[in-house]
Design an enzyme around this catalytic site. Structure first.
Site, PDB file in Angstrom:
ATOM      1  N   SER A 192      43.942  47.277  45.438  1.00 13.22           N
ATOM      2  CA  SER A 192      42.689  47.604  44.474  1.00 13.22           C
ATOM      3  C   SER A 192      42.979  48.898  43.956  1.00 13.22           C
ATOM      4  CB  SER A 192      41.385  48.142  45.113  1.00 13.22           C
ATOM      5  OG  SER A 192      40.441  47.976  44.188  1.00 13.22           O
ATOM      6  N   LYS A 250      40.756  50.426  31.542  1.00  8.62           N
ATOM      7  CA  LYS A 250      40.300  49.596  32.443  1.00  8.62           C
ATOM      8  C   LYS A 250      39.937  48.598  32.029  1.00  8.62           C
ATOM      9  CE  LYS A 250      39.336  49.856  37.598  1.00  8.62           C
ATOM     10  NZ  LYS A 250      37.961  48.747  37.291  1.00  8.62           N
ATOM     11  N   CYS A 275       2.918  30.127  49.684  1.00  7.89           N
ATOM     12  CA  CYS A 275       4.076  30.214  47.974  1.00  7.89           C
ATOM     13  C   CYS A 275       4.502  29.356  47.396  1.00  7.89           C
ATOM     14  CB  CYS A 275       3.614  31.293  48.577  1.00  7.89           C
ATOM     15  SG  CYS A 275       4.040  31.915  46.035  1.00  7.89           S
TER      16      CYS A 275
END
Ligand code: IVH
Length: 681
Positions: A81, A116, A435
């Protein structure tokens, strides 16, 4: 445990969950900026307390675990990275570190300054100029094999142009959707009454990771090359001394590279170009979320090397969040699968960071009060190349009367039962387990990709089945019959059959996926896997105590308490009983960590059946040892294992290409030694 250790622990778990949401499910749940803040906090704490740092901390990892939908591919060179900086001072500090490490004069250093691109990293391997495999980054070491889908991308060359293409070469870059293509695609989705994509990055990720490459082919994906990796291409490598030269070479091979990339000499020139890209970010054809600055000299890069997660020779300057103003039309409340009632803003649609925003979360009652936004206000909406837009606050307009402060509803907008705030929490809940809004979300979640992965069980279908009274609980899914479904609106016999089959297929899902699917509070995929690896069957898990569970690495007291509470509940026990009766596996395959990587990087094709193995488990055995097990034979195949009743085409192809074939009785030997003894027959 000290407070710091507890915080580190908590941050690691939280970041790991977000990694899965972003990289595996393509459905992040927090803005990128918030994620970055968590990682920064973790790194800072680990830096202050090196004794608490571990090799496998998420702060050291890249990306996320590999999903199980695609075959794994081991990267020959890790896909790292980039470290981030957020302002000019931090960028200058990075150049200072460079100069310190390599010596010389900062004014003579050459930098490549590049947009980027906000997409997905991809690595494409070429052997002697021919496209052989394409893989996502995955966790940096092992990615997903997306070859078939990448073959459909219009600007990825199947064959490299030019002469100097001998050897094994990887071209890395970003898969993305150009802004114009994204708008077109969403227009088509809208016209077809389908869900709109939130932004180009999510749309690209979803498109690349389609299970069916014909679907990928319909999406207008593009590829931009930004890095050349010489796995084994000495001739080409010898001619490359700078990054700029590799970019030119990739252009000549037929790739698209960023036209905005320039080489700048000296820090001042570099900073100026970074500013230029920031100012012009909206004029580019693609979304960018930053600027990447790389040292241009390849020999210097070599000298600097990498850390376990990022190279020292490159850095990403993240761009500040983007803001726009628009009118707040209304504040509404939606009910999630846990019953949480989340207020959200309905906005006059506005384009922020390239995508159309018509809604934004307001998180909870306290946030609405703190921000003091009221229906009718002009508000600031922010996105940081991000996924989830947020409201910053109101812009007060002179002379305009504001509405009264918004009040949180007293009753659930779906079931009408009273809403409740529990203890000190800021969240409000609908506590009615019946519900319908909760049931809907729970069942959708159960069938979703990160959980039981039931194809065809999308929001509309679940709403329909609930509406027809065919289901109210996830366990009801396993009792659905084709006769009940065919004839429902939009469901012919064929799709009714596929849905029932998809539900049937999900029965083999590992226990961890079931745990994720049930949406037990605090139990995300990482915790679920840790639990299921320690208690690999439901029976073992259900007989374990709080202390047993809390003792598992990666599971703290909060998760343990939640799991115990869940498993003690009568209704939940009954649900598991129904799962068992329906034939769900409810067990976790063991992860053998002690097998040697005997087949690292090798492609082993299996044809016919092998004693003691299913097709999946035989392929898994190869993958566990670092190999791949593709479905067809090519020049690159290491060997073909021929079992009982093999496919003639694979055997013939192997003979034609001179690929060795081995018998089923040699499979074990292949697994343990990576090779086999020739048999004379
Ligand atoms: S270079 C080892 N250059 O940003 C460094 N990455 O946050 C390899 N990205 O994983 C990356 N544009 O997916 C590089 N011009 C560019 C890029 C770029 C986008 C992505 C890439 C990388 C991520 C890191």
């Amino acid at each position: 445990m000290s407070d710091v250790a507890a915080r580190i622990f908590e941050l690691r778990a939280e970041i790991a969950e977000h990694n899965v949401a972003y990289h595996v499910n393509d459905a992040p749940t927090i803005p990128d900026g918030d994620y970055d803040a968590l990682v920064r906090e973790l790194r800072a704490l680990e830096a202050e307390h090196p004794e608490l740092k571990t090799e496998d901390s998420v702060s050291q990892l890249v990306g996320a675990p590999v999903s199980t939908v695609f075959q794994p591919v081991q990267h020959r060179t890790a896909m790292l990275s980039l470290d981030n900086v957020f302002d000019e001072d931090e960028l200058r500090a990075w150049t200072d570190r460079l100069v310190k490490a390599i010596g010389g004069n900062v004014s003579s250093l050459a930098f490549s300054v590049e947009p980027k691109i906000d997409g997905l990293a991809l690595s494409i391997t070429y052997e002697d100029g021919e496209f052989v495999v394409a893989a996502t980054r995955g966790d940096g070491r092992v990615g997903e094999n997306v070859t078939d889908n990448v073959r459909t991308i219009h600007n990825v060359p199947q064959q490299l142009l030019g002469k100097n293409t001998a050897g094994v070469l990887e071209i890395r870059g970003e898969v993305y959707l150009a802004k114009a293509d994204f708008l077109d695609m969403n227009e088509r989705q809208r016209a077809a009454g389908l869900k709109l994509f939130a932004n180009p990055r999510n749309a690209a990720a979803g498109s690349l990771r389609q299970k069916d490459s014909r679907q990928s082919a319909l999406r207008p994906l593009s590829f931009l090359a930004y890095q050349m990796v010489f796995d084994d291409a000495p001739q080409l490598q010898a001619t490359m001394t700078s990054h700029a030269a590799t970019l030119r070479a990739m252009d000549a091979f037929g790739f698209f590279t960023a036209p905005e990339t320039t080489t700048q000499v000296g820090v001042d020139a570099m900073l100026q170009r970074v500013d230029w890209l920031e100012t012009h970010r909206h004029d580019l054809a693609y979304e960018i979320d930053g600027v990447v600055i790389k040292l241009d000299d390849l020999a210097l890069r070599e000298q600097l090397g990498t850390t376990s997660r990022a190279p020292r020779w490159a850095i990403a300057r993240k761009l500040p969040p983007e803001e726009r103003t628009t009118r707040l039309l209304a504040i509404e409340v939606s009910i999630g699968r846990t019953g949480r009632a989340t207020p959200y803003a309905v906005l006059e649609p506005v384009v922020v960071a390239g995508s159309r925003v018509a809604m934004a979360t307001l998180h909870n009652e306290d946030q609405v009060a703190k921000k003091d936004v009221r229906p009718g206000d002009l508000v600031i909406v922010r996105k940081a190349g991000d996924v989830i837009p947020e409201i910053v606050g109101p812009v007060l307009e002179k002379g305009r009367r504001r509405a009264r402060a918004w009040l949180f509803p007293v009753d659930c907008p779906d079931c009408g039962q009273p809403l409740a705030r529990v203890g000190e929490e800021s969240d409000t809940y609908c506590v009615n387990p019946a519900c319908p809004a909760q049931q809907l979300q729970q069942i959708i979640h159960f069938g979703s990709r990160g959980a039981m992965d039931i194809e065809g069980l999308g929001e509309q279908r679940v709403a329909q089945l609930l509406g027809e009274g065919l289901i109210t609980d996830v366990a009801d899914l396993y009792e659905l019959r084709v006769e009940q479904l065919s004839g429902l609106e939009g469901l012919g016999e064929l799709s009714a059959n596929s849905l029932v089959r998809a539900i049937e297929d999900s029965k083999v899902m590992p226990l961890s996926r079931v745990l994720v699917g049930l949406g037990i509070r605090h139990v995300g995929p990482v915790a679920a896997r840790a639990l299921a690896q320690s208690f690999p069957t439901y029976d073992e898990l259900s007989h374990s105590s709080f202390d047993n569970i809390e003792g598992i690495v990666g599971v703290g007291p909060v998760i343990a308490a939640s799991v115990v509470r869940y498993l003690e509940d009568r209704e939940n026990r009954e649900r598991f009983e129904r799962f068992k009766n329906a034939g769900l596996a409810l067990s976790e395959p063991s992860l053998s960590t002690d097998v040697a990587p005997t087949l690292s990087g090798r492609a082993v094709v299996i044809t016919g059946s092998l004693d003691g193995y299913s097709r999946e488990s035989a392929e898994e055995a190869v993958v566990l040892r670092g190999g791949t097990s593709p479905g067809s034979v090519s020049k690159k195949t290491y060997c073909v294992v021929v079992g009982e009743a093999p496919g003639a085409s694979k055997v013939n192809k192997a003979a034609e290409l001179g690929i060795p074939t081995i018998g089923a009785d040699q499979f074990e030997e292949l697994l343990t030694t990576g090779t086999w003894k020739a048999t004379t027959s």
